[in-house]
Design a protein around this motif. Structure first.
Motif, PDB file in Angstrom:
ATOM      1  N   MET A   1       0.851  -1.170   0.000  1.00  0.00           N
ATOM      2  CA  MET A   1       0.000   0.000   0.000  1.00  0.00           C
ATOM      3  C   MET A   1       0.899   1.236   0.000  1.00  0.00           C
ATOM      4  O   MET A   1       1.907   1.280   0.694  1.00  0.00           O
ATOM      5  CB  MET A   1      -0.914  -0.019   1.221  1.00  0.00           C
ATOM      6  CG  MET A   1      -2.035   0.958   1.141  1.00  0.00           C
ATOM      7  SD  MET A   1      -3.420   0.651   2.259  1.00  0.00           S
ATOM      8  CE  MET A   1      -2.687   0.939   3.841  1.00  0.00           C
ATOM      9  N   LYS A   2       0.490   2.223  -0.774  1.00  0.00           N
ATOM     10  CA  LYS A   2       1.239   3.470  -0.851  1.00  0.00           C
ATOM     11  C   LYS A   2       1.156   4.216   0.478  1.00  0.00           C
ATOM     12  O   LYS A   2       0.180   4.092   1.216  1.00  0.00           O
ATOM     13  CB  LYS A   2       0.675   4.371  -1.954  1.00  0.00           C
ATOM     14  CG  LYS A   2       0.765   3.787  -3.336  1.00  0.00           C
ATOM     15  CD  LYS A   2       0.038   4.682  -4.338  1.00  0.00           C
ATOM     16  CE  LYS A   2      -0.047   4.021  -5.697  1.00  0.00           C
ATOM     17  NZ  LYS A   2      -0.904   4.786  -6.618  1.00  0.00           N
ATOM     18  N   GLN A  49     -13.579   4.135  -1.005  1.00  0.00           N
ATOM     19  CA  GLN A  49     -13.080   5.335  -1.672  1.00  0.00           C
ATOM     20  C   GLN A  49     -11.873   5.927  -0.947  1.00  0.00           C
ATOM     21  O   GLN A  49     -11.017   6.550  -1.577  1.00  0.00           O
ATOM     22  CB  GLN A  49     -14.197   6.369  -1.802  1.00  0.00           C
ATOM     23  CG  GLN A  49     -15.225   5.971  -2.840  1.00  0.00           C
ATOM     24  CD  GLN A  49     -16.320   7.003  -2.988  1.00  0.00           C
ATOM     25  OE1 GLN A  49     -16.129   8.195  -2.742  1.00  0.00           O
ATOM     26  NE2 GLN A  49     -17.492   6.559  -3.390  1.00  0.00           N
ATOM     27  N   LEU A  50     -11.800   5.720   0.362  1.00  0.00           N
ATOM     28  CA  LEU A  50     -10.619   6.165   1.104  1.00  0.00           C
ATOM     29  C   LEU A  50      -9.388   5.340   0.745  1.00  0.00           C
ATOM     30  O   LEU A  50      -8.277   5.850   0.696  1.00  0.00           O
ATOM     31  CB  LEU A  50     -10.865   6.072   2.618  1.00  0.00           C
ATOM     32  CG  LEU A  50     -11.686   7.188   3.226  1.00  0.00           C
ATOM     33  CD1 LEU A  50     -12.189   6.798   4.604  1.00  0.00           C
ATOM     34  CD2 LEU A  50     -10.859   8.467   3.307  1.00  0.00           C
ATOM     35  N   LEU A  51      -9.586   4.058   0.488  1.00  0.00           N
ATOM     36  CA  LEU A  51      -8.478   3.142   0.226  1.00  0.00           C
ATOM     37  C   LEU A  51      -7.951   3.200  -1.199  1.00  0.00           C
ATOM     38  O   LEU A  51      -6.737   3.117  -1.423  1.00  0.00           O
ATOM     39  CB  LEU A  51      -8.927   1.708   0.556  1.00  0.00           C
ATOM     40  CG  LEU A  51      -7.928   0.588   0.275  1.00  0.00           C
ATOM     41  CD1 LEU A  51      -6.662   0.771   1.103  1.00  0.00           C
ATOM     42  CD2 LEU A  51      -8.566  -0.767   0.546  1.00  0.00           C
ATOM     43  N   ILE A  52      -8.834   3.344  -2.162  1.00  0.00           N
ATOM     44  CA  ILE A  52      -8.466   3.216  -3.581  1.00  0.00           C
ATOM     45  C   ILE A  52      -7.218   4.014  -3.976  1.00  0.00           C
ATOM     46  O   ILE A  52      -6.326   3.463  -4.629  1.00  0.00           O
ATOM     47  CB  ILE A  52      -9.659   3.567  -4.496  1.00  0.00           C
ATOM     48  CG1 ILE A  52     -10.721   2.465  -4.407  1.00  0.00           C
ATOM     49  CG2 ILE A  52      -9.226   3.741  -5.950  1.00  0.00           C
ATOM     50  CD1 ILE A  52     -12.023   2.800  -5.114  1.00  0.00           C
ATOM     51  N   PRO A  53      -7.079   5.286  -3.611  1.00  0.00           N
ATOM     52  CA  PRO A  53      -5.896   6.030  -4.064  1.00  0.00           C
ATOM     53  C   PRO A  53      -4.567   5.494  -3.515  1.00  0.00           C
ATOM     54  O   PRO A  53      -3.500   5.855  -4.027  1.00  0.00           O
ATOM     55  CB  PRO A  53      -6.140   7.452  -3.534  1.00  0.00           C
ATOM     56  CG  PRO A  53      -7.593   7.524  -3.247  1.00  0.00           C
ATOM     57  CD  PRO A  53      -8.015   6.143  -2.876  1.00  0.00           C
ATOM     58  N   GLU A  59      -2.225  -4.604  -6.064  1.00  0.00           N
ATOM     59  CA  GLU A  59      -3.038  -4.828  -4.865  1.00  0.00           C
ATOM     60  C   GLU A  59      -4.520  -4.575  -5.120  1.00  0.00           C
ATOM     61  O   GLU A  59      -4.892  -3.841  -6.028  1.00  0.00           O
ATOM     62  CB  GLU A  59      -2.604  -3.879  -3.736  1.00  0.00           C
ATOM     63  CG  GLU A  59      -1.202  -4.099  -3.252  1.00  0.00           C
ATOM     64  CD  GLU A  59      -0.807  -3.054  -2.218  1.00  0.00           C
ATOM     65  OE1 GLU A  59      -0.091  -3.429  -1.279  1.00  0.00           O
ATOM     66  OE2 GLU A  59      -1.196  -1.873  -2.356  1.00  0.00           O
ATOM     67  N   GLU A  60      -5.328  -5.153  -4.231  1.00  0.00           N
ATOM     68  CA  GLU A  60      -6.756  -4.880  -4.228  1.00  0.00           C
ATOM     69  C   GLU A  60      -7.235  -4.904  -2.785  1.00  0.00           C
ATOM     70  O   GLU A  60      -6.654  -5.587  -1.939  1.00  0.00           O
ATOM     71  CB  GLU A  60      -7.508  -5.925  -5.046  1.00  0.00           C
ATOM     72  CG  GLU A  60      -8.989  -5.662  -5.181  1.00  0.00           C
ATOM     73  CD  GLU A  60      -9.342  -4.283  -5.711  1.00  0.00           C
ATOM     74  OE1 GLU A  60      -9.525  -3.375  -4.887  1.00  0.00           O
ATOM     75  OE2 GLU A  60      -9.428  -4.108  -6.932  1.00  0.00           O
ATOM     76  N   GLY A  61      -8.263  -4.135  -2.516  1.00  0.00           N
ATOM     77  CA  GLY A  61      -8.873  -4.133  -1.189  1.00  0.00           C
ATOM     78  C   GLY A  61     -10.116  -5.006  -1.194  1.00  0.00           C
ATOM     79  O   GLY A  61     -10.837  -5.055  -2.194  1.00  0.00           O
TER      80      GLY A  61
END
Length: 131
Positions: A1-2, A49-53, A59-61
């Motif tokens: 994760m970034k 939407q908080l995680l996507i960026p 990776e995927e959530g």
């Protein structure tokens, strides 16, 4: 994760209640109000939407847990604001607290947990469950 996703980061999703969001089973409306199932869907969506960026390309959530309290109704055409705030974050998961409000006040609240997994691992797990 970034890097960069932090506790306290917030996202707001605004929706308008439609007939499709009513509490219904087998296509029959039980109550003409915003359903708990729709609330859970929107809680997961605003949290995602908080995680996507912050997801890397590989990776995927995925949703891992949802807890919800639906405390008041909201009828057709009402505007609902869902506010998700990051309450926990690591390289492998995030947790958000979500408050759901209409013009009269709080109608729901809960927590959403998402895990971050390599896309290849997800594909492998999906293959093993379908064969």
């Amino acid at each position: 994760m970034k890097a960069g996703l932090h506790i306290g980061k917030t996202k707001i999703l605004t929706i308008t209640v439609t007939n499709e969001m009513f509490a219904q089973f087998d296509g029959k409306v039980v109550h003409p109000v915003y359903s708990t199932a729709s609330m859970v869907y929107h809680m997961e969506w605003v949290s995602r939407q908080l995680l996507i960026p912050y997801l890397e390309d590989h990776e995927e959530g995925m949703g891992a847990a949802v807890s919800v309290q639906h405390v008041a109704p909201s009828g057709l055409g009402s505007t609902i604001n869902l506010t998700a705030t990051v309450s926990g974050v690591s390289t492998k998961e995030i947790t958000t607290e979500v408050y759901v409000e209409n013009a009269r006040g709080l109608i729901g609240k809960g927590k959403v947990k998402q895990v971050v997994l390599p896309k290849k691992l997800i594909q492998e797990k999906v293959r093993t469950t379908t064969t």
